[in-house]
Design an enzyme around this catalytic site. Structure first.
Site, mmCIF file in Angstrom:
data_model
loop_
_atom_site.group_PDB
_atom_site.id
_atom_site.type_symbol
_atom_site.label_atom_id
_atom_site.label_comp_id
_atom_site.label_asym_id
_atom_site.label_seq_id
_atom_site.Cartn_x
_atom_site.Cartn_y
_atom_site.Cartn_z
ATOM 1 N N PRO A 22 0.836 -1.202 0.000
ATOM 2 C CG PRO A 22 0.161 -0.843 2.218
ATOM 3 C CD PRO A 22 0.930 -1.794 1.342
ATOM 4 C CB CYS A 23 1.952 3.713 -1.854
ATOM 5 S SG CYS A 23 2.871 5.261 -1.908
ATOM 6 C CB ILE A 24 -0.815 7.560 0.535
ATOM 7 C CG1 ILE A 24 0.512 7.827 1.250
ATOM 8 C CG2 ILE A 24 -1.846 8.613 0.922
ATOM 9 C CD1 ILE A 24 1.175 9.138 0.877
#
Length: 76
Positions: A22-24
């Site tokens: 995940p990235c934001i």
């Protein structure tokens, strides 16, 4: 089919996913075969957008990226 399952299917299935994180607001993934990624299926699953560069695929899902990533990892 829940959202995590639908996104995994849109990425070409568990066998096609090499890595996911995940990235934001996004799911950053590396897939074995970029041709197996189905943009329409990902958008139907609730993705706001899909960006592809070879085997790297970013699926924009909003603030639920962390939760979705954990759910998808459980399916892998």
């Amino acid at each position: 089919m829940d959202k995590a399952e639908a996104i995994l299917a849109g990425l070409g299935g568990a066998d096609n996913v090499v890595e996911i994180e995940p990235c934001i607001t996004r799911l950053r993934t590396v897939v074995r075969d970029g041709a197996k990624v189905d943009d329409k299926a990902l958008k139907a699953a609730g993705a706001h957008g899909v960006m592809k560069a070879g085997t790297v695929v970013q699926v924009v899902v909003g603030p639920e990226a962390d939760t979705l990533c954990m759910d998808i990892e459980d399916l892998l």
